[in-house]
Write a protein that holds these residues in place. Sequence first.
Motif, PDB file in Angstrom:
ATOM      1  N   HIS A  43       1.148  -1.559   0.176  1.00  0.00           N
ATOM      2  CA  HIS A  43       0.216  -0.238   0.264  1.00  0.00           C
ATOM      3  C   HIS A  43       0.683   1.286   0.144  1.00  0.00           C
ATOM      4  CE1 HIS A  43      -3.155  -2.490   1.359  1.00  0.00           C
ATOM      5  NE2 HIS A  43      -2.949  -3.006   2.670  1.00  0.00           N
ATOM      6  N   THR A  44      -0.049   2.549  -0.004  1.00  0.00           N
ATOM      7  CA  THR A  44       0.760   3.515  -0.331  1.00  0.00           C
ATOM      8  C   THR A  44      -0.470   4.120   0.888  1.00  0.00           C
ATOM      9  OG1 THR A  44       1.407   3.527  -2.537  1.00  0.00           O
ATOM     10  CG2 THR A  44       1.643   5.464  -1.427  1.00  0.00           C
ATOM     11  N   TYR A  45       0.864   4.631   2.494  1.00  0.00           N
ATOM     12  CA  TYR A  45      -0.042   4.276   3.288  1.00  0.00           C
ATOM     13  C   TYR A  45      -0.090   6.780   3.426  1.00  0.00           C
ATOM     14  CZ  TYR A  45      -0.321  -0.282   5.527  1.00  0.00           C
ATOM     15  OH  TYR A  45      -0.452  -1.082   5.415  1.00  0.00           O
ATOM     16  N   TYR A  46      -1.368   6.592   3.763  1.00  0.00           N
ATOM     17  CA  TYR A  46      -1.600   8.463   3.844  1.00  0.00           C
ATOM     18  C   TYR A  46      -1.934   8.368   5.564  1.00  0.00           C
ATOM     19  CZ  TYR A  46      -1.337   9.357  -1.089  1.00  0.00           C
ATOM     20  OH  TYR A  46      -0.459   8.714  -2.185  1.00  0.00           O
ATOM     21  N   ALA A  47      -0.699   9.327   6.159  1.00  0.00           N
ATOM     22  CA  ALA A  47      -1.112   9.914   7.060  1.00  0.00           C
ATOM     23  C   ALA A  47      -0.996  10.550   7.791  1.00  0.00           C
ATOM     24  CB  ALA A  47      -0.018   8.772   8.106  1.00  0.00           C
ATOM     25  N   ASN A  48      -2.210  11.606   8.460  1.00  0.00           N
ATOM     26  CA  ASN A  48      -1.558  12.801   9.151  1.00  0.00           C
ATOM     27  C   ASN A  48      -1.730  12.556  10.859  1.00  0.00           C
ATOM     28  OD1 ASN A  48      -3.863  14.300  11.037  1.00  0.00           O
ATOM     29  ND2 ASN A  48      -2.806  15.747   9.318  1.00  0.00           N
ATOM     30  N   ILE A  49      -0.772  12.890  11.437  1.00  0.00           N
ATOM     31  CA  ILE A  49      -0.415  12.500  12.504  1.00  0.00           C
ATOM     32  C   ILE A  49      -0.707  14.318  13.902  1.00  0.00           C
ATOM     33  CG2 ILE A  49       1.487  12.510  14.600  1.00  0.00           C
ATOM     34  CD1 ILE A  49       2.834  10.738  12.323  1.00  0.00           C
ATOM     35  N   THR A  50      -1.804  14.238  14.781  1.00  0.00           N
ATOM     36  CA  THR A  50      -2.165  15.354  14.735  1.00  0.00           C
ATOM     37  C   THR A  50      -1.476  15.726  16.516  1.00  0.00           C
ATOM     38  OG1 THR A  50      -4.081  15.419  14.124  1.00  0.00           O
ATOM     39  CG2 THR A  50      -3.664  16.469  16.220  1.00  0.00           C
ATOM     40  N   ILE A  51      -0.828  16.680  16.961  1.00  0.00           N
ATOM     41  CA  ILE A  51       0.070  16.735  18.411  1.00  0.00           C
ATOM     42  C   ILE A  51      -0.029  18.167  18.988  1.00  0.00           C
ATOM     43  CG2 ILE A  51       2.161  16.877  19.188  1.00  0.00           C
ATOM     44  CD1 ILE A  51       3.639  15.764  17.508  1.00  0.00           C
ATOM     45  N   GLY A  52      -0.561  18.132  20.344  1.00  0.00           N
ATOM     46  CA  GLY A  52      -1.258  19.315  20.530  1.00  0.00           C
ATOM     47  C   GLY A  52       0.199  19.511  22.123  1.00  0.00           C
ATOM     48  N   GLU A  99      -5.355  -0.848  12.224  1.00  0.00           N
ATOM     49  CA  GLU A  99      -5.900  -0.226  13.207  1.00  0.00           C
ATOM     50  C   GLU A  99      -4.363  -0.591  14.266  1.00  0.00           C
ATOM     51  OE1 GLU A  99      -9.057  -2.105  12.162  1.00  0.00           O
ATOM     52  OE2 GLU A  99      -7.233  -2.213  11.145  1.00  0.00           O
ATOM     53  N   VAL A 100      -3.753  -2.039  13.775  1.00  0.00           N
ATOM     54  CA  VAL A 100      -2.422  -1.407  14.406  1.00  0.00           C
ATOM     55  C   VAL A 100      -1.455  -0.916  14.412  1.00  0.00           C
ATOM     56  CG1 VAL A 100      -0.164  -3.469  15.607  1.00  0.00           C
ATOM     57  CG2 VAL A 100      -2.844  -3.847  15.610  1.00  0.00           C
ATOM     58  N   VAL A 101      -0.593  -0.808  12.877  1.00  0.00           N
ATOM     59  CA  VAL A 101       0.294   0.522  12.575  1.00  0.00           C
ATOM     60  C   VAL A 101      -0.287   2.120  12.579  1.00  0.00           C
ATOM     61  CG1 VAL A 101       1.073   1.311  10.592  1.00  0.00           C
ATOM     62  CG2 VAL A 101       0.099  -1.066  10.787  1.00  0.00           C
ATOM     63  N   ARG A 128      -4.535   6.677   5.767  1.00  0.00           N
ATOM     64  CA  ARG A 128      -5.701   5.827   4.922  1.00  0.00           C
ATOM     65  C   ARG A 128      -4.547   4.189   4.472  1.00  0.00           C
ATOM     66  NH1 ARG A 128      -9.864   6.995   2.369  1.00  0.00           N
ATOM     67  NH2 ARG A 128      -9.715   9.351   3.590  1.00  0.00           N
ATOM     68  N   GLU A 129      -5.258   3.286   4.442  1.00  0.00           N
ATOM     69  CA  GLU A 129      -4.243   2.521   3.960  1.00  0.00           C
ATOM     70  C   GLU A 129      -5.182   2.129   2.160  1.00  0.00           C
ATOM     71  OE1 GLU A 129      -4.241  -1.949   5.466  1.00  0.00           O
ATOM     72  OE2 GLU A 129      -5.476  -1.956   3.775  1.00  0.00           O
ATOM     73  N   THR A 130      -6.126   2.241   1.581  1.00  0.00           N
ATOM     74  CA  THR A 130      -6.421   2.386   0.635  1.00  0.00           C
ATOM     75  C   THR A 130      -7.645   3.901   0.197  1.00  0.00           C
ATOM     76  OG1 THR A 130      -8.770   1.308   0.855  1.00  0.00           O
ATOM     77  CG2 THR A 130      -6.857   0.255   0.287  1.00  0.00           C
ATOM     78  N   PRO A 131      -7.734   3.789  -0.647  1.00  0.00           N
ATOM     79  CA  PRO A 131      -8.360   5.308  -1.219  1.00  0.00           C
ATOM     80  C   PRO A 131      -9.820   5.654  -0.747  1.00  0.00           C
ATOM     81  CG  PRO A 131      -7.320   4.076  -3.210  1.00  0.00           C
ATOM     82  CD  PRO A 131      -7.334   3.698  -2.579  1.00  0.00           C
ATOM     83  N   THR A 132      -9.783   3.939   0.056  1.00  0.00           N
ATOM     84  CA  THR A 132     -11.927   3.747   0.246  1.00  0.00           C
ATOM     85  C   THR A 132     -11.264   3.910   1.869  1.00  0.00           C
ATOM     86  OG1 THR A 132     -11.752   1.716  -0.258  1.00  0.00           O
ATOM     87  CG2 THR A 132     -13.092   3.740  -1.629  1.00  0.00           C
ATOM     88  N   SER A 133      -9.789   3.142   2.480  1.00  0.00           N
ATOM     89  CA  SER A 133     -10.263   2.427   4.183  1.00  0.00           C
ATOM     90  C   SER A 133      -9.045   2.983   4.814  1.00  0.00           C
ATOM     91  CB  SER A 133     -10.184   1.109   4.183  1.00  0.00           C
ATOM     92  OG  SER A 133     -11.066   0.058   2.630  1.00  0.00           O
ATOM     93  N   TYR A 134     -10.377   3.661   6.165  1.00  0.00           N
ATOM     94  CA  TYR A 134      -8.523   3.939   6.853  1.00  0.00           C
ATOM     95  C   TYR A 134      -9.012   4.102   7.280  1.00  0.00           C
ATOM     96  CZ  TYR A 134     -11.942   7.961   7.351  1.00  0.00           C
ATOM     97  OH  TYR A 134     -13.384   8.840   7.408  1.00  0.00           O
TER      98      TYR A 134
END
Length: 145
Positions: A43-52, A99-101, A128-134
Amino acid sequence: MIQQIYPSPSHEYEFELNKDMHFAASHYIPHEDAGDCQKVHGHTYYANITIGGNELDDSGFLINFKHIKKLIHKRFDHTLLNKDSLFSDEDPMKFPTTEVVAKTVCEIIQEHLDTLEHHPVCLQVFLRETPTSYVIYRPKKGRVS
């Protein structure tokens, strides 16, 4: 991924930082219920990481974006996730599912944040693992890993 809107975690921190990135990785899920996903695939994983956080470091950052990318992209890009020491073929809670990743990414980031004097917190990982699943992973408040 540019200008994508992500669900925002609820928090009362003064600062919220979001880092988008992607990484290409392969994996397999070692369980019969995974069907075709038992086979190695990528997969090409797309990640968004939020830090506060409420305080900035002495360079004016909550955390420098490059540190987040180095922690995740450098570790996982162009790898077989199953071979990483944080995943397991024996423990279902450590199979490299999305989920685990997502949870693992949060834990890696938080481990680094815990070394910082101004105490920022990883609030959310959107993966996001695929265009339709995250998956969205948000650690329980007051709980680190």
